[in-house]
Design an enzyme around this catalytic site. Sequence first.
Site, PDB file in Angstrom:
ATOM      1  N   SER A  36      -6.388  -9.167   3.698  1.00  0.00           N
ATOM      2  CA  SER A  36      -7.990  -8.914   4.776  1.00  0.00           C
ATOM      3  C   SER A  36      -8.362 -10.227   5.504  1.00  0.00           C
ATOM      4  O   SER A  36      -7.727 -11.196   4.904  1.00  0.00           O
ATOM      5  CB  SER A  36      -8.647  -8.598   3.877  1.00  0.00           C
ATOM      6  OG  SER A  36      -8.333  -7.419   3.822  1.00  0.00           O
TER       7      SER A  36
HETATM    8  C1  LIG Z   1      -7.340  -3.519   2.893  1.00  0.00           C
HETATM    9  S1  LIG Z   1      -5.837  -4.002   1.844  1.00  0.00           S
HETATM   10  C2  LIG Z   1      -6.371  -4.453   0.639  1.00  0.00           C
HETATM   11  C3  LIG Z   1      -6.424  -5.773   1.017  1.00  0.00           C
HETATM   12  C4  LIG Z   1      -6.677  -6.882  -0.778  1.00  0.00           C
HETATM   13  N1  LIG Z   1      -7.335  -6.955  -1.418  1.00  0.00           N
HETATM   14  C5  LIG Z   1      -5.878  -8.437  -0.878  1.00  0.00           C
HETATM   15  O1  LIG Z   1      -6.782  -8.915  -1.559  1.00  0.00           O
HETATM   16  O2  LIG Z   1      -5.104  -8.333  -0.039  1.00  0.00           O
HETATM   17  C6  LIG Z   1      -6.157  -2.067   1.290  1.00  0.00           C
HETATM   18  C7  LIG Z   1      -5.095  -1.469   0.797  1.00  0.00           C
HETATM   19  O3  LIG Z   1      -5.226  -0.472  -0.326  1.00  0.00           O
HETATM   20  C8  LIG Z   1      -4.718   0.449  -0.700  1.00  0.00           C
HETATM   21  N2  LIG Z   1      -4.797   1.826  -1.340  1.00  0.00           N
HETATM   22  C9  LIG Z   1      -4.655   2.485  -0.330  1.00  0.00           C
HETATM   23  N3  LIG Z   1      -5.006   3.649  -1.185  1.00  0.00           N
HETATM   24  C10 LIG Z   1      -5.478   3.435  -2.404  1.00  0.00           C
HETATM   25  C11 LIG Z   1      -6.354   4.339  -3.743  1.00  0.00           C
HETATM   26  N4  LIG Z   1      -6.421   5.774  -3.113  1.00  0.00           N
HETATM   27  N5  LIG Z   1      -6.058   3.585  -4.351  1.00  0.00           N
HETATM   28  C12 LIG Z   1      -5.907   2.220  -4.819  1.00  0.00           C
HETATM   29  N6  LIG Z   1      -5.275   1.516  -4.134  1.00  0.00           N
HETATM   30  C13 LIG Z   1      -5.083   1.662  -2.420  1.00  0.00           C
HETATM   31  C14 LIG Z   1      -3.519  -0.259   0.104  1.00  0.00           C
HETATM   32  O4  LIG Z   1      -2.374   1.054  -0.171  1.00  0.00           O
HETATM   33  C15 LIG Z   1      -3.621  -2.130   1.007  1.00  0.00           C
HETATM   34  O5  LIG Z   1      -2.272  -2.123  -0.030  1.00  0.00           O
END
Ligand SMILES: C[S@@+](CC[C@H](N)C(=O)[O-])C[C@H]1O[C@@H](n2cnc3c(N)ncnc32)[C@H](O)[C@@H]1O
Length: 360
Positions: free
Chosen positions: A91
């Site tokens: 992010s």
């Molecule tokens: C913007 S990224 C997160 C960035 C992360 N915090 C980092 O430090 O790189 C959003 C993530 O949420 C995950 N995601 C989406 N739906 C989810 C769910 N229901 N439970 C867990 N993870 C989920 C996606 O696969 C994606 O990898």
Amino acid sequence: MSAAQGVRTYPDLVQDLADRGLLGGRWRQVFDAVPRSLFIPSDVWQQLPDRCEPVVGTDHWLALVNSDEPVVTQLDDGAEDGPGIATSSNSQPSMVARMLGLLQAEDGHRVLEIGTGTGYVAALLSERLGDERVHSVELDPVVARQAAEFLAGAGYRPHLRVGDGEQPWPGTGPVDRLIATCALRYVPHALVRQVRAGGIVVAPLARDFWSGALVQLHVQDDGTALGPFCGGASYMPMRAHRAGPHRVDGAGGRARAAGVDPARLLTLGFALYAGARLPGVRLVHQDTADGARVWATREDGAAATAETGGDVLQYGPGLLWEDIEQSWLEYDALGRPGHEQFGLTVTGRGSVSGSVIRMG
Ligand SMILES: C[S@@+](CC[C@H](N)C(=O)[O-])C[C@H]1O[C@@H](n2cnc3c(N)ncnc32)[C@H](O)[C@@H]1O
């Protein structure tokens, strides 16, 4: 910027965040200790307004990694030949810093992160609180495996799980803080139940009415959670919270003059107000030379499009643009409250996607 080479480095990025007042308390030291580059794979994309562009060459890669921009790390849930939509990323650093500040994590706190992604936030939390106190869940197994490798490579070993973050993490018990790093269309009470009374939930919300906003919720003794909206945020949605397409009846558009310039609708305060008044109405926009162009749609096939300086075209059942203008007039009569005057309450009585409330 390091003067010697004229190339922006990670310390430059951290200094920039500190100068903007985003790294209070111990977060400055924590960001200094965790280089972002350790959590970025070689194949990444840059998010442009209308598409994701592959990053080619080390210089471009380094420039993006040391910038205050998100770095896209997966397209189309990893599928080949998809439409090219970002589904995982590291992010935007200033957004990460804002969210960690709102989380108000203190020594001894246990934190649950939803959306491990690249593992960078989990590493920052581990550096701040200790591996033992950090839990992070990721839905995508390929993304989760890579994050585990990056974290181990950087010397961090938080608790990691592959699964749906909306479901409780078996055996962890309530945590002190929960941070969602994927956007929610609404806050499921199942998330709030994972946090102790007195704890805090920080999450980005992706509302239908164009807005993305951060919310900071304080969990009450009775299990409800409430708190303020804390500015805009643009995050990729939690997988089950992705919006499906609205089927629009595009025949026979009816033209009329706009009673309000569509560009005036694009404040976070009005977006939150209209999102509560017109549930299910979706609005997207694009900047134009003169102002903005907006498209609004509703589940029943109604649609409207308007552009600064031009007429409105309405399609399908009802008069969607009139409904939007009516909401604008009400909002105007209230003195156009800013986003900081809105908050959200989450109760155990089902989902509360429309529960934007006026504060104060
Ligand atoms: C913007 S990224 C997160 C960035 C992360 N915090 C980092 O430090 O790189 C959003 C993530 O949420 C995950 N995601 C989406 N739906 C989810 C769910 N229901 N439970 C867990 N993870 C989920 C996606 O696969 C994606 O990898």
